[in-house]
Design an enzyme around this catalytic site. Structure first.
Site, PDB file in Angstrom:
ATOM      1  N   HIS A  89      -5.526  -3.358  -1.982  1.00 60.64           N
ATOM      2  CA  HIS A  89      -5.247  -2.456  -3.105  1.00 60.64           C
ATOM      3  C   HIS A  89      -5.236  -3.187  -4.447  1.00 60.64           C
ATOM      4  O   HIS A  89      -5.045  -2.556  -5.482  1.00 60.64           O
ATOM      5  CB  HIS A  89      -3.915  -1.724  -2.900  1.00 60.64           C
ATOM      6  CG  HIS A  89      -4.000  -0.665  -1.853  1.00 60.64           C
ATOM      7  ND1 HIS A  89      -4.527   0.582  -2.111  1.00 60.64           N
ATOM      8  CD2 HIS A  89      -3.664  -0.669  -0.547  1.00 60.64           C
ATOM      9  CE1 HIS A  89      -4.485   1.311  -0.998  1.00 60.64           C
ATOM     10  NE2 HIS A  89      -3.976   0.569  -0.036  1.00 60.64           N
ATOM     11  N   LYS A  98     -12.043   0.488  -0.991  1.00 62.26           N
ATOM     12  CA  LYS A  98     -11.102   1.231  -1.838  1.00 62.26           C
ATOM     13  C   LYS A  98     -11.657   1.297  -3.253  1.00 62.26           C
ATOM     14  O   LYS A  98     -12.588   2.052  -3.497  1.00 62.26           O
ATOM     15  CB  LYS A  98      -9.720   0.618  -1.717  1.00 62.26           C
ATOM     16  CG  LYS A  98      -9.157   0.944  -0.326  1.00 62.26           C
ATOM     17  CD  LYS A  98      -7.890   0.266   0.049  1.00 62.26           C
ATOM     18  CE  LYS A  98      -7.457   0.766   1.413  1.00 62.26           C
ATOM     19  NZ  LYS A  98      -6.557  -0.126   2.100  1.00 62.26           N
ATOM     20  N   SER A 141       0.798  -1.232   0.000  1.00 64.87           N
ATOM     21  CA  SER A 141       0.000   0.000   0.000  1.00 64.87           C
ATOM     22  C   SER A 141       0.826   1.275   0.000  1.00 64.87           C
ATOM     23  O   SER A 141       0.318   2.322  -0.367  1.00 64.87           O
ATOM     24  CB  SER A 141      -0.959  -0.009   1.186  1.00 64.87           C
ATOM     25  OG  SER A 141      -0.306  -0.359   2.381  1.00 64.87           O
TER      26      SER A 141
END
Ligand SMILES: *Cc1c(COP(=O)(O)O)cnc(C)c1O
Length: 393
Positions: free
Chosen positions: A211, A241, A183
């Protein structure tokens, strides 16, 4: 108020300020978009959010959330095993399992609670966990919550991982845990090599794809990208996300999911995801199942952004993904750069210790599918100006 506690708090805060480690809150007055209003400044290009695909403010997700509130209400009303499980949650889990090409999935309130819930539920005293030194804080906490032996291996270093595997041969069972996409540096874990070592040494593998979800493998994640999704025992995804809302999930075999429903503490003891979130996430997965145009656009913008930074002479470290750090090394310089960029109308945040090691400060940038070419060109001009002022380029 207790003097001991209050004085201690003030000392801690003073220390952070002195070391340039205090994080100022940045407040948005608009939805999370390509351009936002932030700290009373309008039309700021947003390179800081994890809203990779622009789904956080997507009309289809908003509509799904509104309809869910109308039909199901604002809250779930209980923890999942009591009476907090709605049909929405069950359907979402089926959708996620199908999307990921695995047997089953279980949704948690966040990616954080997915790690904190899953890891101590599958690993116990007598087991060993092999964990990459740059793994996310929620993995670290999940590992700490388990009674298993912890072995930290050097970042994506297969010799170091193999040493750790040799050192833990007495463990009853072993689990290798890695971020899919790291990340803070934006590099991708070498999953084919990790899986091969796991097979050789009879260990299980867990990939935290916070991610990677919505970004890698046409949205299906890093394991899918490498074609090893059937060899990875535990996949974690976030719905917070790229998927644009809030939540996390564990995907894997039926027995894994079944066991988590019996023992994972955030599932058992923390209230279920609200219906609006579950419905909006389901709409996001539908969009991604239909086509991967948003993901393609994200990657086009990523290539353009990285090339632009490299042409300016910036060091973006080992990034291979939309997460693109602009290395400043020094903490003060990172804070200064963030300030100059904001004055130029660009939001990109300084990342400093303890999120990254001391002396490894950086400005973390993330282009998204929402950005136009003009947005990115303007942002590059701001990076050129700020970087020259600071003497970074
Ligand atoms: C952000 C992140 C999480 C936490 O996900 P949330 O859904 O925001 O709680 C977990 N793991 C990694 C690697 C992350 O980057």
């Amino acid at each position: 108020m207790n003097g001991n506690l209050q004085n201690w708090l003030q000392e801690q805060l003073n220390n952070l300020h002195e070391q340039n480690l205090y994080k100022q809150q940045v407040v948005m007055d608009t939805p999370s978009g390509a351009r936002i209003s932030v700290n009373d400044r309008d039309n700021v290009i947003n390179l800081a959010s994890n809203n990779y695909l622009g789904l956080a403010n997507h009309p289809a997700l908003k509509q799904a959330a509104i309809e869910a509130v109308e039909r199901w209400g604002a809250g779930a009303g209980a923890v999942r095993p009591i009476i907090g499980t709605m049909r929405l949650h069950v359907e979402l889990e089926q959708k996620l399992a199908a999307f990921k090409h695995v047997e089953a999935a279980l949704v948690f309130q966040s990616g954080f609670t997915s790690n904190a819930g899953a890891i101590p539920t599958v690993m116990e005293a007598g087991d060993a966990i092999l964990t990459d030194e740059l793994n996310h804080a929620s993995i670290i906490d999940g590992v700490r919550l388990s009674r298993a032996e912890r072995k930290i291996y050097r970042h994506s270093d297969m010799n170091s991982l193999e040493d750790a595997l040799r050192d833990t041969s007495a463990a009853r069972k072993r689990l290798i845990i890695t971020d899919g996409v790291f990340s803070m540096d934006g590099d991708i874990a070498p999953l084919p090599e990790i899986v091969a070592l796991a097979e050789q040494y009879n260990a299980a593998v867990m990939v935290d794809d916070a991610h990677g979800s919505g970004v890698m493998g046409g949205g299906r994640g890093t394991a899918y990208h490498f074609g090893v999704h059937e060899k990875v025992d535990i996949q974690l995804g976030t719905l917070s996300k790229a998927v644009g809302v809030m939540g996390g999930y564990i995907a894997g075999s039926k027995p894994l999911i079944d066991w988590l429903t019996q023992r994972a503490r955030p599932y058992l003891f923390s209230t279920a995801q609200p219906p609006a979130a579950a419905a909006a996430v389901a709409a996001a997965i539908d969009l991604m199942e239909k086509d991967d145009s948003l993901t393609s656009r994200l990657w086009e913008n990523t290539r353009f952004w990285k090339e632009g930074l490299h042409k300016l002479g910036y060091d973006t470290g080992v990034s291979q993904t939309p997460i693109t750090p602009v290395m400043t090394e020094d903490e003060g310089r990172a804070a200064h750069m963030q300030q100059l960029l904001l004055e130029e109308g660009v939001l990109a945040l300084a990342i400093v210790y303890p999120t990254v090691a001391r002396g490894k400060a950086r400005i973390r940038t993330m282009p998204s599918a929402m950005h136009s070419r003009a947005d990115l060109e303007e942002a590059l001009a701001a990076f050129e100006k700020a970087g020259r002022r600071i003497g970074l380029i």
